[in-house]
Design an enzyme around this catalytic site. Sequence first.
Site, short mmCIF file in Angstrom:
data_model
loop_
_atom_site.label_atom_id
_atom_site.label_comp_id
_atom_site.label_asym_id
_atom_site.label_seq_id
_atom_site.Cartn_x
_atom_site.Cartn_y
_atom_site.Cartn_z
N ASP A 188 0.84 -1.34 0.05
CA ASP A 188 0.10 0.09 -0.44
C ASP A 188 0.55 1.59 -0.09
O ASP A 188 0.23 1.90 -0.01
CB ASP A 188 -1.16 0.15 0.90
CG ASP A 188 -0.38 -0.07 2.64
OD1 ASP A 188 0.58 0.01 2.97
OD2 ASP A 188 -1.06 0.18 3.65
N SER A 189 2.16 0.50 0.11
CA SER A 189 2.93 2.28 -0.10
C SER A 189 2.89 2.78 -1.58
O SER A 189 3.28 4.05 -1.85
CB SER A 189 4.37 1.52 -0.27
OG SER A 189 4.71 -0.07 -0.67
N ASP A 193 -0.79 -6.71 -0.10
CA ASP A 193 -0.98 -5.94 0.84
C ASP A 193 -2.60 -5.10 1.25
O ASP A 193 -3.03 -4.53 0.27
CB ASP A 193 0.28 -4.66 0.84
CG ASP A 193 0.82 -4.24 2.37
OD1 ASP A 193 -0.21 -5.01 3.04
OD2 ASP A 193 1.03 -3.67 2.54
N LYS A 238 -0.58 -9.51 2.68
CA LYS A 238 -0.26 -8.91 3.74
C LYS A 238 -1.32 -8.37 4.75
O LYS A 238 -1.50 -7.34 3.48
CB LYS A 238 1.50 -8.30 3.81
CG LYS A 238 1.79 -7.57 4.63
CD LYS A 238 3.23 -6.93 4.13
CE LYS A 238 3.20 -6.04 4.11
NZ LYS A 238 2.25 -5.03 4.50
N GLU A 259 -1.08 -5.80 8.21
CA GLU A 259 0.04 -5.17 9.19
C GLU A 259 -1.02 -5.39 10.99
O GLU A 259 -2.32 -5.27 11.30
CB GLU A 259 -0.20 -3.31 9.06
CG GLU A 259 0.75 -3.64 7.93
CD GLU A 259 0.99 -1.29 8.09
OE1 GLU A 259 0.48 -0.41 9.04
OE2 GLU A 259 0.95 -0.98 6.40
N GLU A 290 9.73 -4.37 10.51
CA GLU A 290 9.39 -3.04 10.11
C GLU A 290 10.97 -2.09 10.63
O GLU A 290 10.28 -2.15 11.70
CB GLU A 290 8.71 -2.92 9.21
CG GLU A 290 8.69 -1.12 8.91
CD GLU A 290 7.74 -0.08 7.89
OE1 GLU A 290 6.94 -1.53 7.71
OE2 GLU A 290 7.95 0.43 7.18
O1 KIV Z 1 3.60 -1.32 1.64
C1 KIV Z 1 4.52 -1.44 2.22
O2 KIV Z 1 4.99 -1.34 0.88
C2 KIV Z 1 4.59 -2.16 3.04
C3 KIV Z 1 6.19 -1.39 3.24
C4 KIV Z 1 6.50 -1.32 4.25
C5 KIV Z 1 6.62 -2.90 3.84
O3 KIV Z 1 3.67 -2.21 3.51
#
Ligand code: KIV
Length: 282
Positions: free
Chosen positions: A47-48, A86, A116, A118, A185
């Site tokens: 989600d970056s 993500d 993934k 968090e 992280e």
């Molecule tokens: O969204 C992403 O790229 C991430 C990384 C910061 C681990 O979750």
Amino acid sequence: MAKKKLMIHDFYRMKKDGEKITFLTSYDYPTAQFAEAAGMDMLLVGDSLGMCVYGYPGTVPVTMDQCICHAEAVRRGAPNTFVVGDMPFMSYQSSIEKAVENAGRFLKQAGCDAIKLEGGVRVAPQIRAIVDAGIIVMGHIGLTPQSSGQLGGHKAQGRTVESARAVVEDALAVQSAGAHMILLEAIPPEVAGYIRRKLAIPALSIGAGLDCDGQLLIVSDMIGQFQAFTPKFVKKYCNVAEVVTSAMRQYVAEVRGGAFPEDEHCYHMLPGELEKFQSEYK
Ligand code: KIV
């Protein structure tokens, strides 16, 4: 010969054999193609993308639909690479049903291999439910950008014994809930190394040092494309911003100066047609 796609049992074997897992984010088709050609083991449609692709100040505004769309493009670009989708902010926090449904979208709609999410102790019920639905789950603890407000900003975690204890508890909770891998992280290498040794599942690092089972970087940082800020853990392997800006500057100058296009960039009329055209259109 097509690259052999690694699956979850390969990552378990790699952990056992001390073979490092290579992991990078990707948000689009061409970058996914480059990563697959480079032999990357795993890709994260992170989600970056909110910051790296859309220019948002953080990851909070990112939606499921955006993540799915980018995951589809990455899947097409890297058909032989393990792709992790993500889960964006509020796609799993509010209810277990919503978490399972959204996790399922990454597999059904985008063809991802895993998801993934968090959090540690507080998302253990969601991890358990998603795993029970037959989905491969990667946990993500330490600095969790979606809750950076509560963490007091994008700050490394586990730097005091009290904070390290919370990180270790999160790691154990993620594994106990059934997650297949975990991402650490921005935590000290000593804490990450302890977690790696303690867990049976692969422990991957982004800013958690060498003593992990593999490494993740954000592609936009790693190729020098994202300019707003550079976290301490980033190594820039090239400077795409410089290369692309300089190419664009040259293009602007050549268009303005009439040096582009040249004859080789033109489609000429077919043999014999030019004379006819010129006599008709004087
Ligand atoms: O969204 C992403 O790229 C991430 C990384 C910061 C681990 O979750």
